[in-house]
Design a protein around this motif. Sequence first.
Motif, mmCIF file in Angstrom:
data_model
loop_
_atom_site.group_PDB
_atom_site.id
_atom_site.type_symbol
_atom_site.label_atom_id
_atom_site.label_comp_id
_atom_site.label_asym_id
_atom_site.label_seq_id
_atom_site.Cartn_x
_atom_site.Cartn_y
_atom_site.Cartn_z
ATOM 1 N N HIS A 116 0.811 -1.211 0.000
ATOM 2 C CA HIS A 116 0.000 0.000 0.000
ATOM 3 C C HIS A 116 0.852 1.272 0.000
ATOM 4 O O HIS A 116 0.300 2.377 -0.007
ATOM 5 C CB HIS A 116 -0.924 0.015 1.226
ATOM 6 C CG HIS A 116 -2.024 -0.993 1.159
ATOM 7 N ND1 HIS A 116 -3.263 -0.733 0.608
ATOM 8 C CD2 HIS A 116 -2.067 -2.286 1.563
ATOM 9 C CE1 HIS A 116 -4.028 -1.802 0.689
ATOM 10 N NE2 HIS A 116 -3.323 -2.769 1.263
ATOM 11 N N ASP A 127 -11.455 -11.091 -7.043
ATOM 12 C CA ASP A 127 -9.990 -10.966 -7.104
ATOM 13 C C ASP A 127 -9.529 -10.838 -8.557
ATOM 14 O O ASP A 127 -8.668 -10.011 -8.877
ATOM 15 C CB ASP A 127 -9.320 -12.191 -6.483
ATOM 16 C CG ASP A 127 -9.675 -12.401 -5.039
ATOM 17 O OD1 ASP A 127 -8.949 -11.892 -4.174
ATOM 18 O OD2 ASP A 127 -10.678 -13.086 -4.774
ATOM 19 N N VAL A 141 -10.232 -7.418 -9.879
ATOM 20 C CA VAL A 141 -9.353 -6.406 -9.283
ATOM 21 C C VAL A 141 -7.942 -6.511 -9.855
ATOM 22 O O VAL A 141 -7.281 -5.493 -10.110
ATOM 23 C CB VAL A 141 -9.334 -6.552 -7.745
ATOM 24 C CG1 VAL A 141 -8.248 -5.673 -7.128
ATOM 25 C CG2 VAL A 141 -10.689 -6.177 -7.172
ATOM 26 N N ARG A 157 -2.309 -1.259 -8.976
ATOM 27 C CA ARG A 157 -3.319 -2.121 -8.373
ATOM 28 C C ARG A 157 -2.813 -2.870 -7.143
ATOM 29 O O ARG A 157 -3.550 -3.657 -6.554
ATOM 30 C CB ARG A 157 -3.829 -3.143 -9.403
ATOM 31 C CG ARG A 157 -4.562 -2.520 -10.592
ATOM 32 C CD ARG A 157 -4.895 -3.583 -11.634
ATOM 33 N NE ARG A 157 -5.620 -3.033 -12.763
ATOM 34 C CZ ARG A 157 -6.924 -3.160 -12.954
ATOM 35 N NH1 ARG A 157 -7.655 -3.824 -12.080
ATOM 36 N NH2 ARG A 157 -7.501 -2.632 -14.006
ATOM 37 N N ASP A 168 -4.932 -2.565 -3.880
ATOM 38 C CA ASP A 168 -6.267 -3.136 -4.040
ATOM 39 C C ASP A 168 -6.218 -4.662 -4.094
ATOM 40 O O ASP A 168 -7.084 -5.343 -3.532
ATOM 41 C CB ASP A 168 -6.930 -2.598 -5.317
ATOM 42 C CG ASP A 168 -7.281 -1.121 -5.220
ATOM 43 O OD1 ASP A 168 -7.408 -0.618 -4.083
ATOM 44 O OD2 ASP A 168 -7.421 -0.474 -6.275
ATOM 45 N N ARG A 184 -5.516 -6.032 -0.568
ATOM 46 C CA ARG A 184 -6.717 -5.906 0.279
ATOM 47 C C ARG A 184 -7.746 -6.979 -0.080
ATOM 48 O O ARG A 184 -8.338 -7.618 0.799
ATOM 49 C CB ARG A 184 -7.328 -4.519 0.097
ATOM 50 C CG ARG A 184 -8.515 -4.215 1.011
ATOM 51 C CD ARG A 184 -9.069 -2.831 0.746
ATOM 52 N NE ARG A 184 -8.061 -1.797 0.925
ATOM 53 C CZ ARG A 184 -7.511 -1.085 -0.071
ATOM 54 N NH1 ARG A 184 -7.875 -1.322 -1.331
ATOM 55 N NH2 ARG A 184 -6.620 -0.172 0.183
ATOM 56 N N ARG A 185 -7.969 -7.188 -1.364
ATOM 57 C CA ARG A 185 -8.953 -8.186 -1.806
ATOM 58 C C ARG A 185 -8.477 -9.601 -1.448
ATOM 59 O O ARG A 185 -9.273 -10.441 -0.999
ATOM 60 C CB ARG A 185 -9.152 -8.032 -3.310
ATOM 61 C CG ARG A 185 -10.180 -8.907 -3.941
ATOM 62 C CD ARG A 185 -11.541 -8.665 -3.377
ATOM 63 N NE ARG A 185 -12.046 -9.848 -2.699
ATOM 64 C CZ ARG A 185 -13.178 -9.895 -2.033
ATOM 65 N NH1 ARG A 185 -13.925 -8.824 -1.932
ATOM 66 N NH2 ARG A 185 -13.565 -11.008 -1.448
#
Length: 325
Positions: A75, A280, A283, A293, A296, A299-300
């Motif tokens: 992140h 997933d 994403v 990405r 994201d 997180r997923r």
Amino acid sequence: MLSSNGRGQPRVTLVLGGGWILGGSFHAGVILALRDALGIDARHAVTVVGTSSGAVATALIGAGVSPEDLYRREHGLALSEQGQELLGRVRRRSSGNDRRSMPNPLPAAPGVLARAASRSGRQAPAAIAAGLLPRGTVPHNRLRHYVDDLTNASWPDGPNLRFCAIDMRRASRVVIDRSWPTTPGLAVAASCAIPGLHAPVRIGELELLDGALHSADNLDCVAEDESDLIVVSSPLAADSPVDWVRPLALLRNTVRQRTELDRRTVDGRPVVVVQPGPTDVRVMGADLNDRRRRGDVARRAYLTACAALADGGPDRGGHRVAGQT
């Protein structure tokens, strides 16, 4: 009753498959979920097996980077003091270290077909094809130095680290560990060396390429391990058939089938295979090197893995669990 590794957690084998940059993001989510859902810190696993991008994650775990810092790294967030200290070992090096030399149009291992025909055992067609491609010319020096800086060019204490690669001349898998006369940096570079692009990584007399040419996950290489739970993070698969008529969809379906086949080699022990579910897959998108990405995807993957591990953890016998939508 589950055995303990001395730290109050079950003996766990962690298998981290290939998947380019976003595969590493997927691993970060799975590793954090393993801690939060089951209380298992990957740094205390018995064995961690890495292939391609999973080899990089394996090296980070072996060096002592925490699940939280692996996740925060995806992140772009500040790391803990320990994480900053560990990753602060990595020195910046000139990009010229990975400069391509003059290409050679001849096959990298022209005798690979004859050798494959004369050898018994299963050899993946992709591994054979790699020897017929032109020899790659881009060295993996930056990746090698990154890992060796991180690990002080020595095999860390803690989990038994294993890195999967293929012997280019024989199109057969090799599993590199601390018993080999090499450093973790060279092992990771070998596991990530893309045929036709990267120069094969030489260790001893062997010339090695990306271990995903044999299998994206290489789950079968832990068939003889003694552990209470095997957790597989398989970012290149999909939990159900993907119906796109595109190369990545075909690859996901192939990886899913291969990992299910390899799972038979560890029958009788709890196994949880965390694979991308439909959300997933959306994403992650079609470009698995899209750095935008990363957060994201991590997180997923965390949400998908939490659900999978809660349903398939050691107290429930373990089984393959689909990703959640």
